[in-house]
Design an enzyme around this catalytic site. Structure first.
Site, PDB file in Angstrom:
ATOM      1  N   GLU A 263     -69.735   0.691  22.141  1.00 12.42           N
ATOM      2  CA  GLU A 263     -70.204   0.370  23.284  1.00 12.42           C
ATOM      3  C   GLU A 263     -68.753  -0.272  23.996  1.00 12.42           C
ATOM      4  O   GLU A 263     -68.038  -1.041  23.257  1.00 12.42           O
ATOM      5  CB  GLU A 263     -71.205  -0.966  23.196  1.00 12.42           C
ATOM      6  CG  GLU A 263     -71.529  -1.404  24.548  1.00 12.42           C
ATOM      7  CD  GLU A 263     -71.886  -3.039  24.595  1.00 12.42           C
ATOM      8  OE1 GLU A 263     -72.616  -3.569  23.762  1.00 12.42           O
ATOM      9  OE2 GLU A 263     -71.214  -3.873  25.202  1.00 12.42           O
ATOM     10  N   CYS A 300     -69.976  -7.864  28.294  1.00 14.30           N
ATOM     11  CA  CYS A 300     -69.990  -6.237  28.794  1.00 14.30           C
ATOM     12  C   CYS A 300     -70.960  -6.257  29.913  1.00 14.30           C
ATOM     13  O   CYS A 300     -70.819  -5.124  30.700  1.00 14.30           O
ATOM     14  CB  CYS A 300     -70.124  -5.678  27.663  1.00 14.30           C
ATOM     15  SG  CYS A 300     -71.527  -5.992  26.640  1.00 14.30           S
TER      16      CYS A 300
HETATM   17  N1  LIG Z   1     -67.052  -3.916  27.123  1.00 12.96           N
HETATM   18  C1  LIG Z   1     -67.153  -4.827  26.215  1.00 12.96           C
HETATM   19  O1  LIG Z   1     -67.889  -5.127  25.636  1.00 12.96           O
HETATM   20  C2  LIG Z   1     -65.818  -5.382  25.730  1.00 12.96           C
HETATM   21  C3  LIG Z   1     -64.720  -5.187  25.856  1.00 12.96           C
HETATM   22  N2  LIG Z   1     -63.404  -5.500  25.537  1.00 12.96           N
HETATM   23  C4  LIG Z   1     -62.038  -5.019  26.031  1.00 12.96           C
HETATM   24  O2  LIG Z   1     -61.610  -5.098  24.846  1.00 12.96           O
HETATM   25  C5  LIG Z   1     -60.045  -5.547  25.117  1.00 12.96           C
HETATM   26  C6  LIG Z   1     -59.517  -6.154  23.624  1.00 12.96           C
HETATM   27  O3  LIG Z   1     -60.436  -6.765  23.119  1.00 12.96           O
HETATM   28  P1  LIG Z   1     -61.018  -6.756  21.613  1.00 12.96           P
HETATM   29  O4  LIG Z   1     -62.188  -7.165  21.516  1.00 12.96           O
HETATM   30  O5  LIG Z   1     -59.869  -7.019  20.605  1.00 12.96           O
HETATM   31  O6  LIG Z   1     -61.347  -5.059  21.392  1.00 12.96           O
HETATM   32  P2  LIG Z   1     -60.608  -3.767  20.785  1.00 12.96           P
HETATM   33  O7  LIG Z   1     -61.273  -2.624  20.999  1.00 12.96           O
HETATM   34  O8  LIG Z   1     -59.224  -3.982  21.247  1.00 12.96           O
HETATM   35  O9  LIG Z   1     -60.864  -4.197  19.014  1.00 12.96           O
HETATM   36  C7  LIG Z   1     -61.926  -4.165  18.697  1.00 12.96           C
HETATM   37  C8  LIG Z   1     -61.940  -3.764  17.190  1.00 12.96           C
HETATM   38  O10 LIG Z   1     -61.571  -2.314  16.970  1.00 12.96           O
HETATM   39  C9  LIG Z   1     -60.401  -2.287  16.279  1.00 12.96           C
HETATM   40  N3  LIG Z   1     -59.551  -1.393  16.982  1.00 12.96           N
HETATM   41  C10 LIG Z   1     -59.168  -1.353  18.392  1.00 12.96           C
HETATM   42  N4  LIG Z   1     -58.281  -0.144  18.690  1.00 12.96           N
HETATM   43  C11 LIG Z   1     -58.569   0.241  17.495  1.00 12.96           C
HETATM   44  C12 LIG Z   1     -57.765   1.625  17.153  1.00 12.96           C
HETATM   45  N5  LIG Z   1     -57.069   2.279  18.185  1.00 12.96           N
HETATM   46  N6  LIG Z   1     -57.948   2.186  15.964  1.00 12.96           N
HETATM   47  C13 LIG Z   1     -58.441   1.490  15.025  1.00 12.96           C
HETATM   48  N7  LIG Z   1     -59.105   0.370  15.024  1.00 12.96           N
HETATM   49  C14 LIG Z   1     -59.039  -0.021  16.365  1.00 12.96           C
HETATM   50  C15 LIG Z   1     -59.745  -3.671  16.310  1.00 12.96           C
HETATM   51  O11 LIG Z   1     -58.988  -4.058  15.272  1.00 12.96           O
HETATM   52  P3  LIG Z   1     -57.531  -4.136  15.056  1.00 12.96           P
HETATM   53  O12 LIG Z   1     -57.257  -4.940  16.171  1.00 12.96           O
HETATM   54  O13 LIG Z   1     -57.469  -4.857  13.920  1.00 12.96           O
HETATM   55  O14 LIG Z   1     -57.085  -2.715  15.019  1.00 12.96           O
HETATM   56  C16 LIG Z   1     -61.158  -4.601  16.473  1.00 12.96           C
HETATM   57  O15 LIG Z   1     -61.552  -4.863  15.232  1.00 12.96           O
HETATM   58  C17 LIG Z   1     -60.597  -6.728  26.170  1.00 12.96           C
HETATM   59  O16 LIG Z   1     -59.513  -7.159  26.740  1.00 12.96           O
HETATM   60  C18 LIG Z   1     -61.558  -5.951  26.805  1.00 12.96           C
HETATM   61  O17 LIG Z   1     -60.697  -5.311  27.759  1.00 12.96           O
HETATM   62  C19 LIG Z   1     -63.647  -6.373  24.630  1.00 12.96           C
HETATM   63  C20 LIG Z   1     -64.860  -6.834  23.910  1.00 12.96           C
HETATM   64  C21 LIG Z   1     -66.334  -6.326  24.572  1.00 12.96           C
HETATM   65  O1  LIG Z   2     -75.104 -10.135  27.967  1.00 11.32           O
HETATM   66  C1  LIG Z   2     -75.312 -10.211  26.862  1.00 11.32           C
HETATM   67  O2  LIG Z   2     -76.056 -10.837  26.196  1.00 11.32           O
HETATM   68  C2  LIG Z   2     -74.692  -9.280  25.723  1.00 11.32           C
HETATM   69  C3  LIG Z   2     -73.498  -8.672  26.279  1.00 11.32           C
HETATM   70  C4  LIG Z   2     -72.752  -7.846  25.201  1.00 11.32           C
HETATM   71  O3  LIG Z   2     -73.190  -6.947  24.746  1.00 11.32           O
HETATM   72  C5  LIG Z   2     -71.032  -7.766  25.219  1.00 11.32           C
HETATM   73  O4  LIG Z   2     -70.687  -8.474  26.174  1.00 11.32           O
HETATM   74  O5  LIG Z   2     -70.769  -7.165  24.438  1.00 11.32           O
END
Ligand SMILES: NC(=O)C1=CN([C@@H]2O[C@H](COP(=O)(O)OP(=O)(O)OC[C@H]3O[C@@H](n4cnc5c(N)ncnc54)[C@H](OP(=O)(O)O)[C@@H]3O)[C@@H](O)[C@H]2O)C=CC1
Ligand SMILES: O=C(O)CCC(=O)C(=O)O
Length: 526
Positions: A263, A300
């Site tokens: 997601e 998200c």
């Molecule tokens: N749409 C959504 O639901 C969300 C979006 N985000 C977006 O993600 C950005 C960064 O947030 P974050 O939550 O740290 O998300 P990331 O996608 O950067 O990281 C999430 C997990 O995936 C791992 N990971 C990330 N990239 C890689 C890769 N190329 N290879 C292997 N493992 C990887 C990270 O581990 P490690 O760092 O140890 O490599 C971490 O455990 C936010 O600024 C936002 O833009 C974040 C949360 C939710």
């Molecule tokens: O809005 C929520 O309760 C869930 C949102 C979500 O799944 C996320 O931000 O990753």
């Protein structure tokens, strides 16, 4: 207790390579420093998971359900230290985290009910028709079986409900799959507390230790190795588009490719239909801003795009939303990295020559503060620059003035896949809505009327999914009980004798589950 351990089944390990997390509200480094799991830890966790898989898959519904309930109880039993640590590591307020803990234990208990009830097995029996002409039909019996060990990536923005024992873990365990968690490096202490609770529940339930392992770490290499391990059979992920895509590429490039349920990114359009806008546009504005700024916008499901027909009513909505936003308080973001990426996204919108900044929120003291941002532009500018439709993770949104409803439809049709679409409607909007609903349904996983997209209900009918890039597989959901189906696969047993059949599809039906027999659904006794 938190001592920075790696959990390989029941075994606690410490690594020489360590990392630290940061209190985003102060910038201070938190103690203790944490083990960075390495390749040997990945291999050992996956080997243990694979060894545990057959016995765990064979557990009866009652055993598995009771195990999920034990996990819920163990998490609840951690008590305030869990909330206190999560507050320190994420900057999220107490009330939000207490609510999230309730959601986490609630979804584990809900999955326990689902497991007991048995519909997820989709047990289906087509009895033999030996006298059928011109050919007899064999006895055919189908049920869903777990896919095997699942790798789960904890999300930064829900340190409980989408992390170590969040929805991905709960649904994989409910399906009968061992889980290996890659902890999110922004909240390793919270992660360890929960991981230890799950480990205790595994032991108390008398299950093989490999049913659950926890790998803290802060390198891409750790996640890459986990997804590449041949014993992992599926992946659950919530995070960035770049991260999700990287894991999808690794999974697809394996000798045995596996599904990644990622997601990733969504801007969640809100459509203000004309009658609703005229009747209550100004009243909608503060509610919109509340949804936009909730949790510093780190959802998200955050409403990052608003569509309306250019009109004095839309102008009044924009003005009222700008006023509400300008009064909104700043909030600590989850990590310095997420804050920096939010600022970059907002700066890009503010500097765009076709975009006007409507308002910013209040600026406060402290570091890593999200200051809300609202922008406005026209549909033609939005359609001309795809970058305007990219997710800015945090409390930033852009209003698009459209010429008419047809142009709203054009903008929606231009969007990438989304988790949600919100429609603000009155009775007089019905015909206009009817025209747009099919276009919306093509683009999103959930359409909601007269509410706001943040705050996802964990229930049976929920869909928290959507076409790419909202998720990597729009046929699934990561929230709600249907999430279990991501980790199951159907197997058909043909002419297998009664004594050798899995319980769920045997004539004896010892679990008393409802089945579909010869096309007809049996009444449920559960
Ligand atoms: N749409 C959504 O639901 C969300 C979006 N985000 C977006 O993600 C950005 C960064 O947030 P974050 O939550 O740290 O998300 P990331 O996608 O950067 O990281 C999430 C997990 O995936 C791992 N990971 C990330 N990239 C890689 C890769 N190329 N290879 C292997 N493992 C990887 C990270 O581990 P490690 O760092 O140890 O490599 C971490 O455990 C936010 O600024 C936002 O833009 C974040 C949360 C939710
Ligand atoms: O809005 C929520 O309760 C869930 C949102 C979500 O799944 C996320 O931000 O990753």
């Amino acid at each position: 207790m938190i001592d920075g351990a790696i959990l390989i089944g029941a075994e606690l390990r410490q690594a020489e390579t360590r990392f630290t997390s940061v209190d985003p509200a102060t910038g201070e480094t938190l103690k203790p420093n944490v083990s960075s799991a390495g390749p040997a830890d990945v291999a050992d966790a996956c080997a243990l998971a694979a060894a545990a898989a057959p016995a765990y898959a064979a557990t009866d519904p009652e055993t598995r359900a009771a195990f999920l309930e034990r996990i819920a109880d163990a998490i609840a039993a951690i008590g305030d230290p869990l909330i206190a640590r999560a507050m320190q590591e994420t900057g999220l307020p107490r009330a939000r985290l207490e609510g999230e803990r309730g959601r986490t234990v609630g979804q584990l208990r809900l999955f326990a009910q689902v497991v007991r009830q048995g519909d997820w097995l989709d047990a289906t029996i087509d009895p033999a028709l030996p006298d059928r002409q011109p050919l007899p039909r064999p006895d055919l019996r189908r049920l869903n079986l777990p896919v095997g060990p699942v790798a789960v990536f904890g999300a930064s923005n829900f340190p409980l409900a989408f992390s170590v024992a969040g929805g991905d873990t709960a649904s994989a365990l409910a399906a009968g799959c061992p889980v290996v968690v890659k902890g999110h490096p922004a909240h390793p202490g919270t992660g360890e507390l929960v991981a230890r609770a799950v480990r205790d529940a595994v032991a108390a339930a008398g299950l093989p230790a490999g049913v659950f392992s926890y790998l803290p770490g802060e390198t891409n290499a750790l996640g890459e190795a986990l997804v590449a391990d041949p014993r992992i059979k599926a992946v659950g992920f919530t995070g960035s588009r770049g991260g999700g895509l990287a894991l999808m590429r690794i999974a697809a490039g394996r000798e045995e490719p596996i599904p990644v349920y990622a997601e990733m990114s969504s801007i969640n359009p809100v459509i203000l239909f004309p009658a609703a806008l005229a009747a209550r546009g100004e009243a909608l504005a503060p509610a919109f801003v509340q949804s936009l700024t909730m949790g510093a916008g780190q959802f998200c499901t955050n409403p990052g795009l608003v569509l309306g027909v250019a009109s004095p009513e839309l102008d009044r909505f924009v003005e009222a939303a700008g006023k509400a936003l300008s009064e909104s308080q700043p909030a600590t973001m989850l990590s310095p990295g997420i804050h920096a990426s939010f600022e970059k996204g907002v700066d890009a919108l503010a500097g765009h020559n076709a975009v006007t900044q409507v308002a910013r929120g209040q600026v406060g003291e402290g570091v890593n503060q999200a200051v809300g941002a609202l922008f406005v532009t026209d549909a033609s500018a939005f359609l001309a620059d795809r970058a305007l439709g990219h997710e800015v993770f945090g409390s930033s949104s852009i209003v698009i003035r459209c010429r008419d409803l047809a142009e709203i439809g054009t903008v929606i049709a231009s969007l990438e896949g989304q988790l949600t679409a919100t429609i603000q409607i009155d009775d007089a909007d019905a015909d206009a809505v009817r025209g747009l609903l099919p276009i919306l349904a093509e683009r999103v996983g959930r359409i909601l009327a007269n509410g706001w997209p943040t705050g996802v209900e964990v229930s049976h009918a929920m869909v928290h999914g959507g076409p790419f890039p909202a998720t990597s597989d729009g046929r699934t959901t990561s929230v709600g009980t249907a999430a279990i189906y991501r980790f199951l696969r159907p197997v058909c047993f043909q002419n297998i004798p009664e004594g050798l059949l899995p319980e769920a599809i045997s004539d004896a039906n010892p679990w008393s589950i409802a089945r579909r027999v010869d096309g007809k659904r049996e009444a449920s006794t559960r």
